[in-house]
Design an enzyme around this catalytic site. Structure first.
Site, mmCIF file in Angstrom:
data_model
loop_
_atom_site.group_PDB
_atom_site.id
_atom_site.type_symbol
_atom_site.label_atom_id
_atom_site.label_comp_id
_atom_site.label_asym_id
_atom_site.label_seq_id
_atom_site.Cartn_x
_atom_site.Cartn_y
_atom_site.Cartn_z
ATOM 1 N N LYS A 17 16.970 21.316 -9.428
ATOM 2 C CA LYS A 17 16.299 20.054 -9.755
ATOM 3 C C LYS A 17 17.170 19.063 -10.519
ATOM 4 O O LYS A 17 17.949 19.426 -11.380
ATOM 5 C CB LYS A 17 15.034 20.328 -10.605
ATOM 6 C CG LYS A 17 13.916 21.063 -9.900
ATOM 7 C CD LYS A 17 13.350 20.344 -8.697
ATOM 8 C CE LYS A 17 12.606 19.076 -9.019
ATOM 9 N NZ LYS A 17 11.321 19.298 -9.673
ATOM 10 N N SER A 48 15.872 21.285 -14.636
ATOM 11 C CA SER A 48 14.702 22.113 -14.909
ATOM 12 C C SER A 48 15.189 23.421 -15.525
ATOM 13 O O SER A 48 16.263 23.922 -15.169
ATOM 14 C CB SER A 48 13.956 22.372 -13.597
ATOM 15 O OG SER A 48 13.233 23.577 -13.692
ATOM 16 N N HIS A 86 0.833 -1.223 0.000
ATOM 17 C CA HIS A 86 0.000 0.000 0.000
ATOM 18 C C HIS A 86 0.861 1.265 0.000
ATOM 19 O O HIS A 86 0.476 2.282 0.564
ATOM 20 C CB HIS A 86 -0.953 0.031 1.200
ATOM 21 C CG HIS A 86 -1.713 -1.235 1.382
ATOM 22 N ND1 HIS A 86 -2.883 -1.507 0.734
ATOM 23 C CD2 HIS A 86 -1.414 -2.344 2.115
ATOM 24 C CE1 HIS A 86 -3.316 -2.716 1.071
ATOM 25 N NE2 HIS A 86 -2.424 -3.257 1.900
ATOM 26 N N GLU A 94 10.263 8.460 -16.112
ATOM 27 C CA GLU A 94 8.924 9.025 -16.351
ATOM 28 C C GLU A 94 8.487 8.804 -17.796
ATOM 29 O O GLU A 94 7.326 8.483 -18.075
ATOM 30 C CB GLU A 94 8.913 10.524 -16.024
ATOM 31 C CG GLU A 94 8.881 10.787 -14.526
ATOM 32 C CD GLU A 94 9.046 12.269 -14.173
ATOM 33 O OE1 GLU A 94 8.773 12.626 -13.037
ATOM 34 O OE2 GLU A 94 9.476 13.056 -15.040
#
Ligand code: ARG
Length: 464
Positions: A284, A278, A157, A291
């Site tokens: 970043k 970024s 979970h 992704e």
């Protein structure tokens, strides 16, 4: 403009927009190499069976090899006027050797040719895929050995559940890929039958030797119903499904990488060369590659649904709809291959943050199950042990304590079965070391399993 191959019964020329709409050259051009391979084998057989002279076969085969060279050096004048790759190859052959080239299309049709070509083309890709999947398994098994005794949080979970070893998690990925390997080999096995000679749908009145062609092309046998042979695209769907499963696995792996390298987890680092920055936030380091893999899975599923939908309403035998199969499967192949090629390289750059892994693995009462099992080992029914440990956790949560913060006297209040050896049961390292069965998380199990995987992989030179 009139199509030279089938236009004699027509009085009108084909509408140019229809020509552009119906051509498949722009997609099936990639089949040129297999198409020539198939035709050479077919011509050899036609000559052995006495349908064309040996000298003619020689000239044709020489011509086909020249056509292949022209195609390889970008000198073949491809034209949508000839609809597809098959007719372009034939046309180029006729341009080179004259009308003799027209003898190749005997005892076959494009309906059986296109599916023979496609089977070979996909078979070559499956072989490449299997190699890539095995390469990834190899990377994972080596890393699993390296991290066989490093603690890592196991989740259910998406919450910390029990401590595991990082190596064990990597071997879980390995299992998924091993199943993909088996699915690929299964798909290969199913498609490895040769339809050529089924002709348009009913076979041919000529005596031909299909088995000879099949052998030459490396097929394990021939298809056994000519109508099914020209209608069947199950193997395309199978491959698309296999690709979808691969992408589902790669996507799940990617999802975990995205989570783990999130600074809030901080469990692993990926090499900078596989991350991106970024354009506005200088701090970043983003996991764009995982992704994108996760995102691309959707298109691969789309191809599968496209193929299943394409086929679901088609009466036997060949229908032009089936031409669309190539657009769909080629996209599926392209995407899956690019992900399969990148992932092992990406994974091999992954570094475990050992301190963080250990810390998180020990948090959130992750050894509570071991505490319950400790009580049951001393005779308490597990349901009851579960209850007692639930009470202990409730107490700890209320007082902001870890299980190990409790003194032996405090623990004894919950059950007289508890004695000093309880602290061993609460130590994550001891927990993982106690799970020594096949496929369990202990360092010894992981090392053994990883060695078995490496030994299996070593046995494979190539799938062929
Ligand atoms: N380009 C066609 C395809 O890919 C080849 C088969 C053509 N057969 C036909 N009856 N028009 O499906």
């Amino acid at each position: 403009m009139k199509n030279v191959t089938w236009s004699s019964r027509f009085t009108k020329q084909i509408d140019l927009e229809v020509l552009d709409f119906s051509q498949s050259l722009s997609i099936d051009i990639v089949l040129y190499e297999v198409d020539i391979r198939v035709t050479i084998a077919h011509v050899q057989m036609l000559s052995v069976c006495g349908h064309i002279k040996t000298s003619e076969a020689k000239t044709i085969i020489k011509g086909l090899k020249s056509v292949k060279k022209l195609a390889e050096s970008d000198k073949l004048p491809w034209s949508i006027e000839y609809e597809d790759v098959h007719m372009n190859i034939e046309n180029a052959l006729v341009a080179l050797i004259g009308d003799l080239g027209k003898k190749i299309h005997l005892g076959r049709s494009r309906n059986d040719l296109v599916t023979t070509d496609l089977r070979l083309y996909l078979r070559d890709f499956i072989d490449l895929y299997v190699d890539k999947i095995r390469e990834t398994q190899n990377v994972l098994a080596i890393m699993a050995k390296k991290y066989a005794s490093d603690l890592f949080p196991g989740f259910t979970h998406m919450q910390v559940a029990q401590p595991v070893t990082f190596g064990h998690h990597l071997l879980a990925w390995n299992e998924m890929l091993f199943r993909d390997e088996k699915r690929l080999l299964n798909t290969r096995n199913i498609l490895n039958e040769m339809p050529l000679g089924s002709a348009a749908l009913s076979g041919t009145s000529l005596k031909i030797d299909r088995k000879m062609v099949a052998k030459e092309l490396g097929f394990k046998g021939i298809t056994t119903n000519s109508m099914d042979a020209v209608s069947d695209r199950d193997y395309v769907c199978d491959f698309a499904y296999t690709n979808s499963m691969i992408m589902m696995h790669l996507s799940r792996i990617s999802e975990e990488l995205v989570l783990w390298m999130n600074p809030q987890f901080g469990l692993v680092e990926l090499d900078e060369s596989f991350c991106t920055g970024s354009s506005i936030m200088p701090q970043k380091k983003n996991p764009d590659v995982p992704e994108l893999i996760r995102g691309k899975a959707g298109s691969v599923y789309g191809s599968l649904i496209g193929l299943l939908t394409l086929m679901k309403g088609l009466p036997l035998t060949y229908n032009r709809d089936m031409q669309e199969d190539k657009t769909l499967i080629l996209e599926s192949i392209d995407i899956t291959m690019s992900c399969l090629s990148l992932l092992p390289r990406l994974i091999s750059t992954m570094k475990l943050n050992k301190a963080k892994g250990k810390e998180v693995a020990a948090s959130f009462f992750s050894t509570a199950t071991d505490l319950a099992e400790y009580l049951s080992k001393k005779g308490m029914p597990f349901r009851l042990s579960h209850h007692v440990v639930g009470d202990i956790v409730k107490y700890c949560e209320k007082n902001n304590l870890e299980l190990t913060d409790l003194s032996i006297d405090q623990l004894k209040n919950f059950s007289p079965l508890i004695s000093k050896d309880i602290y061993k049961a609460l130590d994550p390292m001891i927990c993982i070391k106690s799970r020594t069965g096949i496929g369990e998380t202990s360092p010894s199990s992981v090392t053994k399993q990883a060695n078995a995987i490496l030994a299996r992989l070593k046995k494979h030179e190539s799938v062929k």
